[in-house]
Design a protein around this motif. Structure first.
Motif, PDB file in Angstrom:
ATOM      1  N   ASP A  33      55.985  29.982  41.824  1.00 24.62           N
ATOM      2  CA  ASP A  33      55.336  28.919  42.374  1.00 24.62           C
ATOM      3  C   ASP A  33      53.963  29.342  42.929  1.00 24.62           C
ATOM      4  OD1 ASP A  33      57.639  27.086  42.665  1.00 24.62           O
ATOM      5  OD2 ASP A  33      58.511  28.674  43.839  1.00 24.62           O
ATOM      6  N   ALA A  34      53.702  30.718  43.125  1.00 23.25           N
ATOM      7  CA  ALA A  34      52.440  31.181  43.549  1.00 23.25           C
ATOM      8  C   ALA A  34      52.341  32.886  43.386  1.00 23.25           C
ATOM      9  CB  ALA A  34      52.417  30.942  45.267  1.00 23.25           C
ATOM     10  N   ALA A  35      51.260  33.249  43.792  1.00 20.41           N
ATOM     11  CA  ALA A  35      51.193  34.693  43.420  1.00 20.41           C
ATOM     12  C   ALA A  35      50.274  35.278  44.689  1.00 20.41           C
ATOM     13  CB  ALA A  35      50.444  34.921  41.954  1.00 20.41           C
ATOM     14  N   LEU A  36      50.687  36.748  44.628  1.00 18.65           N
ATOM     15  CA  LEU A  36      50.225  37.394  45.684  1.00 18.65           C
ATOM     16  C   LEU A  36      49.266  38.655  44.728  1.00 18.65           C
ATOM     17  CD1 LEU A  36      49.786  38.132  48.648  1.00 18.65           C
ATOM     18  CD2 LEU A  36      51.630  39.774  48.417  1.00 18.65           C
ATOM     19  N   LEU A  37      48.138  38.643  44.822  1.00 13.23           N
ATOM     20  CA  LEU A  37      47.255  39.475  43.739  1.00 13.23           C
ATOM     21  C   LEU A  37      46.579  40.657  44.477  1.00 13.23           C
ATOM     22  CD1 LEU A  37      45.317  36.949  41.439  1.00 13.23           C
ATOM     23  CD2 LEU A  37      47.541  38.153  41.258  1.00 13.23           C
ATOM     24  N   ASP A  38      46.972  41.843  44.079  1.00 15.30           N
ATOM     25  CA  ASP A  38      46.264  42.908  44.283  1.00 15.30           C
ATOM     26  C   ASP A  38      44.778  42.884  43.459  1.00 15.30           C
ATOM     27  OD1 ASP A  38      44.906  45.392  45.208  1.00 15.30           O
ATOM     28  OD2 ASP A  38      46.587  46.721  44.429  1.00 15.30           O
ATOM     29  N   VAL A  39      43.539  43.055  44.116  1.00 14.93           N
ATOM     30  CA  VAL A  39      42.254  42.956  43.508  1.00 14.93           C
ATOM     31  C   VAL A  39      42.072  43.831  42.466  1.00 14.93           C
ATOM     32  CG1 VAL A  39      39.787  43.001  43.436  1.00 14.93           C
ATOM     33  CG2 VAL A  39      41.427  41.437  45.235  1.00 14.93           C
ATOM     34  N   ASN A  40      42.553  45.108  42.703  1.00 15.00           N
ATOM     35  CA  ASN A  40      42.315  46.459  41.939  1.00 15.00           C
ATOM     36  C   ASN A  40      43.343  47.109  41.343  1.00 15.00           C
ATOM     37  OD1 ASN A  40      41.636  48.949  40.976  1.00 15.00           O
ATOM     38  ND2 ASN A  40      39.767  48.911  41.965  1.00 15.00           N
ATOM     39  N   LEU A  41      43.947  47.073  40.005  1.00 19.13           N
ATOM     40  CA  LEU A  41      45.170  47.556  39.665  1.00 19.13           C
ATOM     41  C   LEU A  41      44.642  49.040  38.866  1.00 19.13           C
ATOM     42  CD1 LEU A  41      47.034  44.500  38.291  1.00 19.13           C
ATOM     43  CD2 LEU A  41      47.376  45.546  40.423  1.00 19.13           C
ATOM     44  N   VAL A  97      41.537  42.410  38.528  1.00 18.07           N
ATOM     45  CA  VAL A  97      42.498  41.101  38.179  1.00 18.07           C
ATOM     46  C   VAL A  97      41.856  39.794  37.872  1.00 18.07           C
ATOM     47  CG1 VAL A  97      44.437  42.368  39.275  1.00 18.07           C
ATOM     48  CG2 VAL A  97      43.041  40.591  40.468  1.00 18.07           C
ATOM     49  N   ASP A  98      40.584  40.016  37.601  1.00 22.22           N
ATOM     50  CA  ASP A  98      39.788  38.478  37.389  1.00 22.22           C
ATOM     51  C   ASP A  98      40.510  37.788  36.509  1.00 22.22           C
ATOM     52  OD1 ASP A  98      38.082  40.698  38.674  1.00 22.22           O
ATOM     53  OD2 ASP A  98      36.283  39.690  38.058  1.00 22.22           O
ATOM     54  N   ALA A  99      41.010  38.127  35.151  1.00 21.28           N
ATOM     55  CA  ALA A  99      41.675  37.576  34.199  1.00 21.28           C
ATOM     56  C   ALA A  99      42.817  36.778  34.721  1.00 21.28           C
ATOM     57  CB  ALA A  99      41.972  38.429  33.027  1.00 21.28           C
ATOM     58  N   VAL A 100      43.510  37.468  35.554  1.00 21.37           N
ATOM     59  CA  VAL A 100      44.654  37.042  36.017  1.00 21.37           C
ATOM     60  C   VAL A 100      44.598  35.739  37.139  1.00 21.37           C
ATOM     61  CG1 VAL A 100      46.785  37.636  37.167  1.00 21.37           C
ATOM     62  CG2 VAL A 100      45.963  39.156  35.910  1.00 21.37           C
ATOM     63  N   ALA A 101      43.441  36.282  37.782  1.00 22.82           N
ATOM     64  CA  ALA A 101      43.221  35.075  38.924  1.00 22.82           C
ATOM     65  C   ALA A 101      42.494  33.811  38.128  1.00 22.82           C
ATOM     66  CB  ALA A 101      41.978  35.538  39.760  1.00 22.82           C
ATOM     67  N   LEU A 118      45.725  32.008  36.741  1.00 21.01           N
ATOM     68  CA  LEU A 118      46.331  31.148  37.767  1.00 21.01           C
ATOM     69  C   LEU A 118      45.611  29.889  38.090  1.00 21.01           C
ATOM     70  CD1 LEU A 118      47.588  34.355  39.809  1.00 21.01           C
ATOM     71  CD2 LEU A 118      48.992  32.649  38.445  1.00 21.01           C
ATOM     72  N   ALA A 119      44.247  30.130  38.455  1.00 20.72           N
ATOM     73  CA  ALA A 119      43.554  28.897  38.799  1.00 20.72           C
ATOM     74  C   ALA A 119      43.481  27.835  37.920  1.00 20.72           C
ATOM     75  CB  ALA A 119      42.127  29.483  39.064  1.00 20.72           C
ATOM     76  N   ALA A 120      43.418  28.231  36.460  1.00 23.04           N
ATOM     77  CA  ALA A 120      43.392  27.101  35.470  1.00 23.04           C
ATOM     78  C   ALA A 120      44.619  26.498  35.432  1.00 23.04           C
ATOM     79  CB  ALA A 120      43.270  27.926  34.057  1.00 23.04           C
ATOM     80  N   GLY A 121      45.728  27.178  35.661  1.00 18.61           N
ATOM     81  CA  GLY A 121      47.088  26.384  35.857  1.00 18.61           C
ATOM     82  C   GLY A 121      47.576  25.948  37.152  1.00 18.61           C
ATOM     83  N   LEU A 145      36.091  40.643  45.852  1.00 23.87           N
ATOM     84  CA  LEU A 145      36.804  39.517  44.888  1.00 23.87           C
ATOM     85  C   LEU A 145      36.071  39.230  43.828  1.00 23.87           C
ATOM     86  CD1 LEU A 145      37.790  37.161  48.222  1.00 23.87           C
ATOM     87  CD2 LEU A 145      39.351  38.873  46.913  1.00 23.87           C
ATOM     88  N   PRO A 146      36.809  38.871  42.795  1.00 23.75           N
ATOM     89  CA  PRO A 146      36.146  38.221  41.644  1.00 23.75           C
ATOM     90  C   PRO A 146      35.272  37.213  41.960  1.00 23.75           C
ATOM     91  CG  PRO A 146      38.522  38.441  41.196  1.00 23.75           C
ATOM     92  CD  PRO A 146      38.463  38.696  42.816  1.00 23.75           C
ATOM     93  N   GLU A 147      34.054  37.181  41.471  1.00 26.90           N
ATOM     94  CA  GLU A 147      33.166  36.376  42.049  1.00 26.90           C
ATOM     95  C   GLU A 147      33.458  34.848  41.953  1.00 26.90           C
ATOM     96  OE1 GLU A 147      28.305  35.561  40.856  1.00 26.90           O
ATOM     97  OE2 GLU A 147      29.083  37.502  40.591  1.00 26.90           O
ATOM     98  N   ASN A 148      34.315  34.502  40.686  1.00 26.00           N
ATOM     99  CA  ASN A 148      34.574  33.167  40.672  1.00 26.00           C
ATOM    100  C   ASN A 148      35.646  32.653  41.857  1.00 26.00           C
ATOM    101  OD1 ASN A 148      32.974  32.900  38.282  1.00 26.00           O
ATOM    102  ND2 ASN A 148      34.361  33.267  37.001  1.00 26.00           N
ATOM    103  N   HIS A 149      36.348  33.448  42.423  1.00 24.32           N
ATOM    104  CA  HIS A 149      37.345  33.473  43.506  1.00 24.32           C
ATOM    105  C   HIS A 149      36.973  33.665  44.695  1.00 24.32           C
ATOM    106  CE1 HIS A 149      39.831  32.296  39.932  1.00 24.32           C
ATOM    107  NE2 HIS A 149      39.179  33.028  39.404  1.00 24.32           N
ATOM    108  N   ARG A 150      35.755  33.859  45.163  1.00 28.70           N
ATOM    109  CA  ARG A 150      35.440  34.354  46.285  1.00 28.70           C
ATOM    110  C   ARG A 150      35.726  33.521  47.823  1.00 28.70           C
ATOM    111  NH1 ARG A 150      30.736  38.246  45.790  1.00 28.70           N
ATOM    112  NH2 ARG A 150      31.837  39.610  44.628  1.00 28.70           N
ATOM    113  N   GLY A 151      36.170  32.201  47.270  1.00 26.34           N
ATOM    114  CA  GLY A 151      36.570  31.249  48.373  1.00 26.34           C
ATOM    115  C   GLY A 151      38.197  31.314  48.441  1.00 26.34           C
ATOM    116  N   ARG A 152      38.503  32.175  47.743  1.00 24.14           N
ATOM    117  CA  ARG A 152      40.300  32.375  48.001  1.00 24.14           C
ATOM    118  C   ARG A 152      40.727  33.096  49.210  1.00 24.14           C
ATOM    119  NH1 ARG A 152      42.885  29.065  43.993  1.00 24.14           N
ATOM    120  NH2 ARG A 152      41.694  28.907  42.465  1.00 24.14           N
TER     121      ARG A 152
END
Length: 125
Positions: free
Chosen positions: A55-63, A68-72, A75-78, A93-100
């Motif tokens: 239903d949802a995800a918890l994402l560590d930014v750096n693996l 994890v930009d591609a993962v974010a 998820l956002a697209a879905g 944070l990934p630039e496209n997801h700074r509001g998350r």
């Protein structure tokens, strides 16, 4: 927030530190949350995203040095809600997801539960 509200969740956990991942799993499984993963790499996380079933995800930014930009983005697209975990602040944070929503590391069990309640359950997951 009741534990019963969280017990309806299935959560993808993307975390590369085994002890942190185990702590997250232990905390959430005690409340009835079902866990997918944990994924410790971007490729494993992307595979789990493609498989679905959460239903949802918890994402560590750096693996392990891989962002994890591609993962974010997937998820956002879905339309799947997620919360970032990071010790580097919002600037990391990934630039496209700074509001998350962000759960700053290190975090306590109650911080984790609060973040999921506030940002995932309130999103309708």
């Amino acid at each position: 927030m009741s534990h019963s509200a969280l017990s309806s969740l299935t959560l993808l956990v993307v975390e590369d530190e085994p002890l942190v991942a185990m702590s997250i799993e232990d905390t959430l499984e005690e409340m009835g949350v079902r866990i997918v993963g944990p994924a410790g790499s971007v490729s494993k996380a992307l595979g789990l995203v493609e498989s679905g079933g959460f239903d949802a995800a918890l994402l560590d930014v750096n693996l392990r040095g891989e962002r994890v930009d591609a993962v974010a983005d997937r998820l956002a697209a879905g339309g799947i809600p997620f919360v970032f975990t990071t010790g580097h602040g919002a600037d990391g944070l990934p630039e496209n997801h700074r509001g998350r929503p962000v759960l700053p590391k290190p975090f306590t069990d109650s911080d984790l539960v609060r973040a999921l309640s506030r940002h995932i359950l309130s999103a309708g997951a």
